[in-house]
Design an enzyme around this catalytic site. Structure first.
Site, PDB file in Angstrom:
ATOM      1  N   PHE A   7       0.834  -1.201   0.000  1.00 28.78           N
ATOM      2  CA  PHE A   7       0.000   0.000   0.000  1.00 28.78           C
ATOM      3  C   PHE A   7       0.869   1.251   0.000  1.00 28.78           C
ATOM      4  CE2 PHE A   7      -2.813  -3.132   1.907  1.00 28.78           C
ATOM      5  CZ  PHE A   7      -4.073  -2.792   1.435  1.00 28.78           C
ATOM      6  N   ASP A   8       0.444   2.242  -0.764  1.00 29.90           N
ATOM      7  CA  ASP A   8       0.945   3.597  -0.593  1.00 29.90           C
ATOM      8  C   ASP A   8       0.331   4.122   0.713  1.00 29.90           C
ATOM      9  OD1 ASP A   8       1.929   6.240  -1.241  1.00 29.90           O
ATOM     10  OD2 ASP A   8      -0.092   6.732  -1.930  1.00 29.90           O
ATOM     11  N   LEU A   9       0.865   5.222   1.243  1.00 30.29           N
ATOM     12  CA  LEU A   9       0.323   5.788   2.481  1.00 30.29           C
ATOM     13  C   LEU A   9      -0.607   6.968   2.206  1.00 30.29           C
ATOM     14  CD1 LEU A   9       0.257   5.912   5.612  1.00 30.29           C
ATOM     15  CD2 LEU A   9       2.262   7.420   5.476  1.00 30.29           C
ATOM     16  N   ASP A  10      -0.033   8.096   1.760  1.00 34.57           N
ATOM     17  CA  ASP A  10      -0.817   9.321   1.563  1.00 34.57           C
ATOM     18  C   ASP A  10      -1.788   9.166   0.399  1.00 34.57           C
ATOM     19  OD1 ASP A  10       0.592  10.793   3.580  1.00 34.57           O
ATOM     20  OD2 ASP A  10       2.280  10.952   2.201  1.00 34.57           O
ATOM     21  N   ILE A 163      -0.818  -0.914  -4.469  1.00 38.40           N
ATOM     22  CA  ILE A 163      -2.040  -0.105  -4.462  1.00 38.40           C
ATOM     23  C   ILE A 163      -1.696   1.342  -4.140  1.00 38.40           C
ATOM     24  CG2 ILE A 163      -4.295   0.229  -3.382  1.00 38.40           C
ATOM     25  CD1 ILE A 163      -4.222  -2.771  -2.659  1.00 38.40           C
TER      26      ILE A 163
END
Length: 223
Positions: A7-10, A163
């Site tokens: 996963f990306d964060l922001d 993602i």
């Protein structure tokens, strides 16, 4: 089927617009640049900070490095707490964890802050791997994804999916030979994600949960 999800964060796990834009405003003010509408700074959400100051404000490397320092002055005490977890994210992570899917984070944000933020919002418990940027040593999204993958011994990359909400996530996935899912809850547009070549695009976290529910399995089944 995927057994590992990055996963990306922001813009993917959290809505971090307030913190990022206010810290960018703070940094730009040090150079006598005033931005009154924080939405004008949304392009800063996703890509590496230094690159953004150079790309959007024409800073040279030295000036961009200084801008990043100013940004972090505010971010380290205020900005890193100005965010909200998207509705449905924790339920999604719980589902994947219970299914014994490997979970990781690959963010262009400085790795220390990624870890501190995930601890603050109590999502760190779900992730086996947390990777972020290390300034000059590791700055681009592709390098961050590679750093995350290096912590797993995975032979078949078809089992992994990245993602994210911006083209940088999709391009990083392509350059590391991973499938990708673009999410429209963050700060990228459908056109941006399509142009970058996302393998799937979902409109909401609930749509993402449904897609992963159908396309993820336990990594233990491969042992």
């Amino acid at each position: 089927m995927y057994n590992t999800v990055l996963f990306d964060l922001d813009g993917t796990l959290i809505d971090s617009a307030e913190g990022i834009t206010k810290c960018t405003q703070y940094a730009l003010e040090k150079f006598n640049i005033e931005v009154t509408d924080r939405k004008d700074l949304y392009p800063f959400i996703g890509p590496p900070l230094k690159w953004s100051f150079m790309e959007y404000y024409g800073f040279d490397e030295e000036k961009a490095d200084l801008a990043v320092e100013y940004y972090r002055e505010r971010f380290s005490v205020k900005g890193m707490y100005e965010h909200q977890v998207y509705d449905g994210i924790e339920e999604l992570l719980k589902m994947l964890k219970e299914r014994k899917v490997r979970l990781g984070v690959a963010s262009s944000k400085n790795e220390l802050y990624v870890k501190l933020i995930l601890e603050d919002i109590k999502l760190d418990q779900y992730f086996d791997v947390i990777a972020g940027s290390l300034d000059e040593e590791r700055s681009g999204k592709t390098e961050v994804i590679e750093a995350a993958l290096s912590q797993w011994n995975i032979q078949d990359k078809s089992e992994i999916v990245m993602i994210g909400d911006r083209k940088f996530d999709i391009i990083g996935a392509k350059e590391t030979e991973l499938d990708s899912i673009g999410v429209l809850v963050g700060f990228g547009t459908r056109e941006e994600l399509e142009d970058a070549g996302a393998d799937q695009i979902v409109a909401s976290i609930w749509d993402l949960k449904e897609y992963l529910d159908e396309n993820c399995e336990s990594y233990e089944e491969k042992k």
